[in-house]
Design a protein around this motif. Sequence first.
Motif, PDB file in Angstrom:
ATOM      1  N   MET A   1      -8.960   7.251  -3.692  1.00 43.43           N
ATOM      2  CA  MET A   1      -9.378   8.271  -2.729  1.00 43.43           C
ATOM      3  C   MET A   1      -8.437   8.345  -1.529  1.00 43.43           C
ATOM      4  SD  MET A   1     -11.647   9.707  -4.270  1.00 43.43           S
ATOM      5  CE  MET A   1     -12.446   9.356  -5.797  1.00 43.43           C
ATOM      6  N   ALA A   2      -7.858   7.222  -1.135  1.00 46.54           N
ATOM      7  CA  ALA A   2      -6.940   7.200   0.007  1.00 46.54           C
ATOM      8  C   ALA A   2      -5.585   7.809  -0.329  1.00 46.54           C
ATOM      9  CB  ALA A   2      -6.756   5.758   0.501  1.00 46.54           C
ATOM     10  N   SER A   3      -5.286   7.985  -1.619  1.00 49.26           N
ATOM     11  CA  SER A   3      -3.966   8.491  -2.021  1.00 49.26           C
ATOM     12  C   SER A   3      -3.801   9.988  -1.779  1.00 49.26           C
ATOM     13  CB  SER A   3      -3.710   8.187  -3.493  1.00 49.26           C
ATOM     14  OG  SER A   3      -4.508   9.005  -4.322  1.00 49.26           O
TER      15      SER A   3
ATOM     16  N   PRO B   1       0.793  -1.231   0.000  1.00 50.47           N
ATOM     17  CA  PRO B   1       0.000   0.000   0.000  1.00 50.47           C
ATOM     18  C   PRO B   1       0.828   1.285   0.000  1.00 50.47           C
ATOM     19  CG  PRO B   1      -0.434  -1.313   1.980  1.00 50.47           C
ATOM     20  CD  PRO B   1       0.489  -2.097   1.118  1.00 50.47           C
ATOM     21  N   ASP B   2       2.000   1.274   0.619  1.00 50.18           N
ATOM     22  CA  ASP B   2       2.816   2.482   0.622  1.00 50.18           C
ATOM     23  C   ASP B   2       3.316   2.821  -0.786  1.00 50.18           C
ATOM     24  OD1 ASP B   2       4.347   0.113   0.888  1.00 50.18           O
ATOM     25  OD2 ASP B   2       6.088   1.249   1.575  1.00 50.18           O
ATOM     26  N   LEU B   3       3.736   1.801  -1.548  1.00 47.88           N
ATOM     27  CA  LEU B   3       4.180   2.022  -2.929  1.00 47.88           C
ATOM     28  C   LEU B   3       3.007   2.405  -3.826  1.00 47.88           C
ATOM     29  CD1 LEU B   3       6.753  -0.878  -3.464  1.00 47.88           C
ATOM     30  CD2 LEU B   3       7.208   1.520  -2.915  1.00 47.88           C
ATOM     31  N   LEU B   4       1.867   1.774  -3.620  1.00 43.21           N
ATOM     32  CA  LEU B   4       0.676   2.086  -4.401  1.00 43.21           C
ATOM     33  C   LEU B   4       0.287   3.553  -4.215  1.00 43.21           C
ATOM     34  CD1 LEU B   4      -2.068  -0.042  -5.418  1.00 43.21           C
ATOM     35  CD2 LEU B   4      -2.876   1.736  -3.917  1.00 43.21           C
ATOM     36  N   THR B   5       0.286   4.016  -2.984  1.00 42.83           N
ATOM     37  CA  THR B   5      -0.048   5.410  -2.703  1.00 42.83           C
ATOM     38  C   THR B   5       0.975   6.350  -3.332  1.00 42.83           C
ATOM     39  OG1 THR B   5      -1.162   4.806  -0.661  1.00 42.83           O
ATOM     40  CG2 THR B   5      -0.439   7.089  -0.849  1.00 42.83           C
ATOM     41  N   ARG B   6       2.238   6.000  -3.272  1.00 45.30           N
ATOM     42  CA  ARG B   6       3.293   6.829  -3.867  1.00 45.30           C
ATOM     43  C   ARG B   6       3.110   6.957  -5.384  1.00 45.30           C
ATOM     44  NH1 ARG B   6       8.946   4.754  -2.425  1.00 45.30           N
ATOM     45  NH2 ARG B   6       7.836   4.393  -0.512  1.00 45.30           N
ATOM     46  N   VAL B   7       2.805   5.838  -6.041  1.00 45.35           N
ATOM     47  CA  VAL B   7       2.582   5.868  -7.490  1.00 45.35           C
ATOM     48  C   VAL B   7       1.377   6.743  -7.813  1.00 45.35           C
ATOM     49  CG1 VAL B   7       1.890   4.487  -9.496  1.00 45.35           C
ATOM     50  CG2 VAL B   7       3.677   3.642  -7.969  1.00 45.35           C
ATOM     51  N   LEU B   8       0.291   6.584  -7.065  1.00 46.06           N
ATOM     52  CA  LEU B   8      -0.908   7.379  -7.335  1.00 46.06           C
ATOM     53  C   LEU B   8      -0.648   8.873  -7.139  1.00 46.06           C
ATOM     54  CD1 LEU B   8      -3.678   5.089  -5.831  1.00 46.06           C
ATOM     55  CD2 LEU B   8      -3.305   5.658  -8.246  1.00 46.06           C
ATOM     56  N   LYS B   9       0.129   9.227  -6.136  1.00 47.02           N
ATOM     57  CA  LYS B   9       0.481  10.642  -5.938  1.00 47.02           C
ATOM     58  C   LYS B   9       1.316  11.155  -7.110  1.00 47.02           C
ATOM     59  CE  LYS B   9       0.098  10.891  -0.977  1.00 47.02           C
ATOM     60  NZ  LYS B   9       0.715  11.120   0.310  1.00 47.02           N
ATOM     61  N   ASN B  10       2.245  10.336  -7.602  1.00 47.38           N
ATOM     62  CA  ASN B  10       3.047  10.714  -8.771  1.00 47.38           C
ATOM     63  C   ASN B  10       2.166  10.915  -9.996  1.00 47.38           C
ATOM     64  OD1 ASN B  10       5.645  10.939  -7.792  1.00 47.38           O
ATOM     65  ND2 ASN B  10       6.141   8.801  -8.149  1.00 47.38           N
ATOM     66  N   VAL B  11       1.241   9.993 -10.210  1.00 41.92           N
ATOM     67  CA  VAL B  11       0.335  10.098 -11.360  1.00 41.92           C
ATOM     68  C   VAL B  11      -0.501  11.369 -11.241  1.00 41.92           C
ATOM     69  CG1 VAL B  11      -1.704   9.087 -12.465  1.00 41.92           C
ATOM     70  CG2 VAL B  11       0.255   7.643 -11.892  1.00 41.92           C
ATOM     71  N   HIS B  12      -1.063  11.601 -10.087  1.00 40.56           N
ATOM     72  CA  HIS B  12      -1.893  12.787  -9.888  1.00 40.56           C
ATOM     73  C   HIS B  12      -1.100  14.062 -10.171  1.00 40.56           C
ATOM     74  CE1 HIS B  12      -4.322  15.802  -7.777  1.00 40.56           C
ATOM     75  NE2 HIS B  12      -5.327  15.021  -8.118  1.00 40.56           N
ATOM     76  N   GLY B  13       0.135  14.098  -9.710  1.00 39.98           N
ATOM     77  CA  GLY B  13       0.966  15.285  -9.898  1.00 39.98           C
ATOM     78  C   GLY B  13       1.403  15.534 -11.331  1.00 39.98           C
ATOM     79  N   CYS B  14       1.481  14.478 -12.142  1.00 37.39           N
ATOM     80  CA  CYS B  14       1.958  14.657 -13.521  1.00 37.39           C
ATOM     81  C   CYS B  14       0.831  14.970 -14.494  1.00 37.39           C
ATOM     82  CB  CYS B  14       2.761  13.452 -13.986  1.00 37.39           C
ATOM     83  SG  CYS B  14       1.785  12.061 -14.574  1.00 37.39           S
ATOM     84  N   LEU B  15      -0.413  14.838 -14.049  1.00 34.12           N
ATOM     85  CA  LEU B  15      -1.539  15.138 -14.924  1.00 34.12           C
ATOM     86  C   LEU B  15      -1.814  16.636 -14.960  1.00 34.12           C
ATOM     87  CD1 LEU B  15      -4.037  12.295 -14.008  1.00 34.12           C
ATOM     88  CD2 LEU B  15      -2.957  12.671 -16.229  1.00 34.12           C
ATOM     89  N   GLY B  16      -1.982  17.154 -16.151  1.00 35.85           N
ATOM     90  CA  GLY B  16      -2.353  18.553 -16.316  1.00 35.85           C
ATOM     91  C   GLY B  16      -3.822  18.747 -15.981  1.00 35.85           C
ATOM     92  N   ARG B  17      -4.229  19.996 -15.967  1.00 30.59           N
ATOM     93  CA  ARG B  17      -5.631  20.347 -15.673  1.00 30.59           C
ATOM     94  C   ARG B  17      -6.553  19.622 -16.653  1.00 30.59           C
ATOM     95  NH1 ARG B  17      -8.590  25.529 -16.965  1.00 30.59           N
ATOM     96  NH2 ARG B  17     -10.410  25.384 -15.624  1.00 30.59           N
TER      97      ARG B  17
END
Length: 161
Positions: free
Chosen positions: A152-154, A116-132
């Motif tokens: 949602m937990a990310s 779960p820690d790696l999964l959350t890290r990947v999701l945060k990276n994905v969220h940050g790289c997406l433009g508006r």
Amino acid sequence: WRAFHERNASLEWFDPGPAALALVASHVASLSSSLYSSSAPRPYTVLHLGCGTSPFSTLLDASLPSATVYHSDLSSPCLAPLRRTILLDATATALPPRRFHAVVDKGFLDCFVSKPDLLTRVLKNVHGCLGRGGKYVMVTRDDFNFRLEKLMASGGRWEVG
């Protein structure tokens, strides 16, 4: 991983079939009309996360002629036959902020269900790289509610459609 992929030049461990490719391409291609006011197709950038050696990469390129698709993986042998690539460990490397209009994930997050820690890290990276207005398109075997819970937990602000 490098040695594994050198021995297995083309490996499809999760093949959702042509219908899934068409659905992914449809979702991603709809970006052109939602990002720009004119009806003419405009270029957009897509990150294919954890491409591996699957034929899905070249099929994705062919299905998205208006897009610039970057394929990423941790293992360089996976990237060798592809045109635009990014060698990265999505669990450790921050992706370029707001760089992509879409991220395509075909089974990539499935690898992190028990971490779960790696999964959350990947999701945060994905969220940050997406433009508006960007889209994260996932093809998974996971239950939808399970995946939604992880999104949602990310900590990202995700809009699910």
